[in-house]
Design an enzyme around this catalytic site. Structure first.
Site, PDB file in Angstrom:
ATOM      1  N   GLY A  36      -1.126  -7.367   3.354  1.00 42.90           N
ATOM      2  CA  GLY A  36       0.334  -7.444   3.320  1.00 42.90           C
ATOM      3  C   GLY A  36       0.999  -7.094   4.646  1.00 42.90           C
ATOM      4  N   VAL A  37       2.114  -6.392   4.561  1.00 42.61           N
ATOM      5  CA  VAL A  37       2.878  -6.064   5.773  1.00 42.61           C
ATOM      6  C   VAL A  37       2.094  -5.075   6.647  1.00 42.61           C
ATOM      7  CG1 VAL A  37       4.260  -4.180   4.743  1.00 42.61           C
ATOM      8  CG2 VAL A  37       5.225  -5.568   6.582  1.00 42.61           C
ATOM      9  N   ASP A  38       1.285  -4.242   6.031  1.00 46.55           N
ATOM     10  CA  ASP A  38       0.440  -3.280   6.762  1.00 46.55           C
ATOM     11  C   ASP A  38      -0.511  -4.027   7.695  1.00 46.55           C
ATOM     12  OD1 ASP A  38      -0.707  -0.856   7.438  1.00 46.55           O
ATOM     13  OD2 ASP A  38      -1.788  -0.584   5.541  1.00 46.55           O
ATOM     14  N   THR A 126       6.577  -3.620  -3.324  1.00 46.38           N
ATOM     15  CA  THR A 126       6.838  -4.795  -4.175  1.00 46.38           C
ATOM     16  C   THR A 126       5.813  -5.917  -4.018  1.00 46.38           C
ATOM     17  OG1 THR A 126       8.284  -5.966  -2.612  1.00 46.38           O
ATOM     18  CG2 THR A 126       9.327  -4.350  -4.071  1.00 46.38           C
ATOM     19  N   ILE A 128       1.472  -5.879  -3.093  1.00 48.67           N
ATOM     20  CA  ILE A 128       0.195  -5.496  -3.693  1.00 48.67           C
ATOM     21  C   ILE A 128       0.375  -4.354  -4.711  1.00 48.67           C
ATOM     22  CG2 ILE A 128      -2.060  -4.465  -3.104  1.00 48.67           C
ATOM     23  CD1 ILE A 128      -1.743  -6.086  -0.363  1.00 48.67           C
ATOM     24  N   TYR A 129       1.306  -3.446  -4.470  1.00 48.11           N
ATOM     25  CA  TYR A 129       1.500  -2.295  -5.358  1.00 48.11           C
ATOM     26  C   TYR A 129       2.308  -2.602  -6.619  1.00 48.11           C
ATOM     27  CZ  TYR A 129      -0.802   1.069  -2.220  1.00 48.11           C
ATOM     28  OH  TYR A 129      -1.726   1.775  -1.473  1.00 48.11           O
TER      29      TYR A 129
END
Ligand code: AR6
Length: 176
Positions: A36-38, A126, A128-129
């Site tokens: 994701g964004v990470d 909003t 993966i979590y």
């Protein structure tokens, strides 16, 4: 539009392209990167971001859910990355709302402590979590509006939505 509303902006796009003083990363407890964004932030920021995350990890064993830490932004256009860890959605009765609000509060507090004037947030938790998007958008906007009143240095908060669904939800919440 009052002063407070003027300080909150909404864009749809990629947070790694935003040149605010800080961008916020939706990290995990290990601080070692992920999807994701990470993943996007670590790819674009380069090894300097991970090196500082590893130092924080050695010092304090990562980052707890709802807390935040700050590192360099490496090769990103922003100056700093604030890594916060959102809650994993487990149905709503595991303090998910409070933990999500804490992510926004702790990130703003850390930015203000570093005398930063601008910060950009992704839609924490909003992806993966699995946190429900509409619920997360309300919490994010409400928390930021309230917390900004306590901030001395922050002038601009940008919500960066990657997907159109989140962007539309934020438009609704911000217009309320
Ligand atoms: N710019 C802005 N927003 C983005 C970008 C981007 N480049 N890429 C994705 N998003 P997620 P989480 C949005 O899954 O749910 C990682 O593996 C995306 O559309 O990145 O908090 C971590 O290491 C979504 O709305 O974060 C953790 O293990 C939002 O960013 C875990 O995922 C958050 O989605 C954290 O899960």
């Amino acid at each position: 539009m009052n002063d407070l509303t003027a300080r909150i902006e909404l864009v749809q796009g990629d947070i790694t392209r935003i040149s605010t003083d800080a961008i916020v990363n939706a990290a995990n407890n290990s601080l070692l990167g992920g999807g994701g964004v990470d993943g996007a932030i670590h790819r674009a920021g380069g090894p300097a971001v991970l090196e500082e995350c590893q130092k924080i990890r050695a010092r304090q064993g990562g980052c707890k859910t709802g807390e935040a830490v700050i590192t360099t932004a490496g090769m990103l256009p922003a100056k700093f990355v604030i890594h916060t860890v959102g809650p994993i959605w487990q149905g709503g009765s595991h303090h998910e709302d409070q933990l999500l609000a804490a992510c926004y509060n702790q990130s703003l507090k850390l930015a203000d402590q570093h005398q930063l004037t601008s910060i950009a947030f992704p839609n924490i938790s909003t992806g993966i979590y699995g946190f429900p998007k509409a619920r997360a958008a309300s919490i994010a906007v409400q928390t930021v509006r309230t917390a900004l009143q306590q901030c001395q240095f922050l002038q601009r908060v940008i919500f960066v939505c990657h997907d159109h669904e989140n962007y539309a939800l934020y438009q609704d919440v911000l217009n309320r």
